[in-house]
Write an enzyme that holds these catalytic residues in place. Structure first.
Site, PDB file in Angstrom:
ATOM      1  N   ASP A 124      33.986  28.213  46.412  1.00  0.00           N
ATOM      2  CA  ASP A 124      34.868  29.239  46.312  1.00  0.00           C
ATOM      3  C   ASP A 124      34.770  30.069  47.556  1.00  0.00           C
ATOM      4  OD1 ASP A 124      36.805  31.240  45.113  1.00  0.00           O
ATOM      5  OD2 ASP A 124      35.900  30.476  43.317  1.00  0.00           O
ATOM      6  N   ASP A 129      40.040  31.918  47.078  1.00  0.00           N
ATOM      7  CA  ASP A 129      40.638  33.074  46.157  1.00  0.00           C
ATOM      8  C   ASP A 129      41.712  33.695  46.785  1.00  0.00           C
ATOM      9  OD1 ASP A 129      39.206  34.774  43.769  1.00  0.00           O
ATOM     10  OD2 ASP A 129      39.470  36.297  45.207  1.00  0.00           O
ATOM     11  N   GLU A 175      44.273  29.551  45.366  1.00  0.00           N
ATOM     12  CA  GLU A 175      44.638  30.228  44.132  1.00  0.00           C
ATOM     13  C   GLU A 175      45.903  31.045  44.147  1.00  0.00           C
ATOM     14  OE1 GLU A 175      42.838  33.582  40.841  1.00  0.00           O
ATOM     15  OE2 GLU A 175      42.624  33.988  42.903  1.00  0.00           O
ATOM     16  N   HIS A 196      38.451  30.749  34.770  1.00  0.00           N
ATOM     17  CA  HIS A 196      37.473  31.934  34.323  1.00  0.00           C
ATOM     18  C   HIS A 196      38.333  33.063  34.179  1.00  0.00           C
ATOM     19  CE1 HIS A 196      38.067  32.134  38.572  1.00  0.00           C
ATOM     20  NE2 HIS A 196      37.611  33.333  38.561  1.00  0.00           N
ATOM     21  N   ASP A 197      39.430  33.198  34.641  1.00  0.00           N
ATOM     22  CA  ASP A 197      40.195  34.487  34.499  1.00  0.00           C
ATOM     23  C   ASP A 197      41.076  34.450  33.250  1.00  0.00           C
ATOM     24  OD1 ASP A 197      39.115  35.587  36.856  1.00  0.00           O
ATOM     25  OD2 ASP A 197      40.576  34.564  37.963  1.00  0.00           O
TER      26      ASP A 197
HETATM   27  C1  NOJ Z   1      40.582  35.782  41.648  1.00  0.00           C
HETATM   28  C2  NOJ Z   1      39.396  35.531  40.893  1.00  0.00           C
HETATM   29  O1  NOJ Z   1      39.526  34.250  40.191  1.00  0.00           O
HETATM   30  C3  NOJ Z   1      38.856  36.389  39.861  1.00  0.00           C
HETATM   31  O2  NOJ Z   1      37.850  36.178  39.202  1.00  0.00           O
HETATM   32  C4  NOJ Z   1      38.425  37.846  40.893  1.00  0.00           C
HETATM   33  O3  NOJ Z   1      38.146  38.864  40.006  1.00  0.00           O
HETATM   34  C5  NOJ Z   1      39.721  38.215  41.788  1.00  0.00           C
HETATM   35  N1  NOJ Z   1      40.234  37.195  42.327  1.00  0.00           N
HETATM   36  C6  NOJ Z   1      39.150  39.059  42.857  1.00  0.00           C
HETATM   37  O4  NOJ Z   1      38.455  38.255  43.774  1.00  0.00           O
END
Ligand code: NOJ
Length: 536
Positions: free
Chosen positions: A99, A201, A265, A326-327
């Site tokens: 990542d 990210d 992402e 994970h979000d």
């Molecule tokens: C996206 C990530 O997937 C998330 O978990 C994170 O909080 C934010 N970007 C900030 O880096």
């Protein structure tokens, strides 16, 4: 697959390292823990592992606040542990994807500490500093993703710095060539160690409007929605200049052997998402396609998404699909455990690289987290709106031993309450479990070129039934998915009305001969191999 690369025909498995396997009893997963579980991933049949950040971090955002882009946080182990993990993965034929978090660093990163030290520090311009607005207050109306203004005043120097996320995550200034060069070197640091690619990210955030114009209000916002949605993020992200940066990152990847992968992402509508492949495919190999995460879960809507996405992809752009991460809420939470089986068949039979989130293969659901155990800053900043991400980040339950075999200590988040039943060992021993289904689906996909790299051919949507075909040369696999609660009749194509059922989500009718049509039970999906030779 001679003519495709692993990241095209393979399957990516996403590990949230705090929650996969603890090896030292501190209740938090680590790199050595992941190493010890590699054989599980090989047995599952995936091709690559993407690990969320394990770099040194104050953990304000659980590792997405990076204080050293080229190290390992002691919580997760050491660089030696990393090298051991990478070597062990490669020995097993698994690829490793890291990542990469280029949009921001931790406020404790030495670069930011220098940057904030004085207005004339050589690193001042490595971050985004602005004077207060003419009447005082933040320079513009931009909001932070985790609540509040995106600007924090640094009193000693009298300027505000910008952070798209937490104040502890100042945004780097990607308009500064030194920042770009330093971050490209970070990629080289890991590529030189042998990693196979990166998930980048918030890649669509890297360039902002150089005039810092206010974002317009979002007419669709109402109380109950996250604060960030009060405004439309049109000036703070997805700036046209971002594509140059993406191409530069891709350029670094291209300095290495041809099979390294760049995944971005990106949360954007599909027509803007596909721009991240680059006009000449010089952008990300795989701009993450999150449409299934937000889809209304019915046959018509999902078919529409698939058809539109296939139509929007640039020539040569490789598709990909994601059900959860994970979000986001876990798939079994969104669609139920029976629905999660249909979702698994969808994910693993669509055209394009699937990314699976750890735990989805055992039908893990979000775990309710009592207020006193909340960890996620998103929940702490805007409580009660259901934005917290802890529920989808709970430890992997491995077996029936203490703490489900995740840790000998106290898990950093509670386990799923049903872990004594819902754990890897129990489900692996059950021939009809969702884990067995995942294994069978993955094995089928690996055996069938039509599923891995074949064309997508739309068949039909009828009520709750969605049917499509994957085709390569003479190999034709017909997929029927019943999203509803009632039986449906799946009709085979007129030009291939016979077939053999390879797999049902219920795992109980393999080998059945199908003549013209098949009954599908509620929440049943099937893959039928169509007989060659057509209708004669
Ligand atoms: C996206 C990530 O997937 C998330 O978990 C994170 O909080 C934010 N970007 C900030 O880096």
């Amino acid at each position: 697959m001679a003519d495709t690369l692993w990241w095209q025909h393979g399957i990516v498995y996403h590990v949230y390292p705090r929650s996969f396997q603890d090896s030292n009893g501190d209740g938090v997963g680590d790199l050595e823990g992941i190493r010890r579980r590699l054989d599980y991933l090989v047995e599952l049949g995936v091709d690559a592992v993407w690990i969320s950040p394990f770099y040194p971090s104050p953990m304000a955002d659980f590792g997405y606040d990076v204080a050293d882009f080229c190290g390992v946080d002691p919580l997760f182990g050491t660089l030696d542990d990393f090298d051991r993990l990478l070597a062990a993965a490669h020995r097993r034929g698994l690829k490793l994807i890291l990542d990469f978090v280029p949009n921001h660093s931790s406020d404790r990163h030495p670069w930011f500490e220098e940057s904030r030290a004085s207005r004339d520090n050589p690193r001042r311009d490595w971050y985004i500093w602005r004077d207060p607005a003419p009447g005082g207050g933040p320079p513009n109306n931009w909001l932070a993703n985790f609540g509040g203004s995106a600007w924090t005043l640094d009193e000693p120097t009298g300027q505000y710095y910008y952070h798209a996320f937490l104040p502890q995550q100042p945004d780097l200034n990607w308009r500064n060539p030194q920042v770009r060069a330093a971050m490209c070197d970070v990629l080289r640091f890991w590529l030189d160690r042998g990693v196979d690619g990166f998930r980048v990210d918030v890649i669509w955030h890297l360039m902002k409007d150089p005039q810092f114009r206010d974002n317009p209000p979002n007419p669709g916002w109402h109380p109950g929605l996250p604060g960030i949605d009060r405004l439309l993020q049109i000036h703070s992200a997805d700036h046209p200049d971002v594509h140059d940066v993406v191409a530069q990152l891709r350029g670094v990847i291209e300095e290495y052997p041809r099979d390294r992968v760049l995944i971005g992402e990106i949360y954007l509508p599909v027509e803007r998402l596909v721009a991240y492949y680059g006009e000449e495919l010089e952008g990300a190999h795989l701009p993450f396609n999150f449409q299934l995460i937000f889809a209304a879960w019915n046959a018509a809507e999902i078919a529409r998404i698939v058809i539109d996405y296939e139509a929007e992809l640039p020539a040569g752009g490789w598709p990909n699909w994601v059900l959860s991460n994970h979000d986001q809420k876990r798939i079994a939470t969104r669609v139920g455990v029976a629905g999660a089986r249909v979702a698994a068949m969808l994910l693993l039979t669509l055209r394009g690289t699937p990314t699976m989130y750890y735990g989805s293969e055992i039908g893990l659901k979000d775990v309710p987290i009592p207020p006193e155990l909340v960890q996620d800053p998103r929940e702490k900043n805007e409580p009660g709106l259901g934005l917290g991400r802890d529920p989808a980040r709970t430890p992997m339950p491995w077996d029936g031993s203490a703490n489900a075999g995740f840790t000998t200590g106290r898990p950093w988040l509670p386990l799923n309450r049903d872990w004594r039943r819902r754990n890897v060992a129990a489900l692996a021993a059950d021939p009809r479990s969702i884990l067995t289904l995942y294994r069978r689906l993955i094995a089928l996909r690996r055996r069938r070129a039509a599923l891995q790299v074949g064309d997508y051919v739309h068949a039909h949507v009828e009520g709750d039934l969605y049917a499509y075909e994957r085709r390569r040369g003479g190999e034709r696999l017909f997929v029927g998915l019943n999203f509803g609660h009632e039986e449906q009749t799946l009709t085979l194509p007129d030009d291939a009305p016979r077939g053999r059922l390879c797999l049902s989500t219920h795992l109980d009718r393999e080998g059945e001969a199908i003549e013209r049509s098949a009954r599908l039970r509620p929440a049943e999906g099937v893959v039928v191999e169509l007989a060659r030779g057509g209708a004669q």
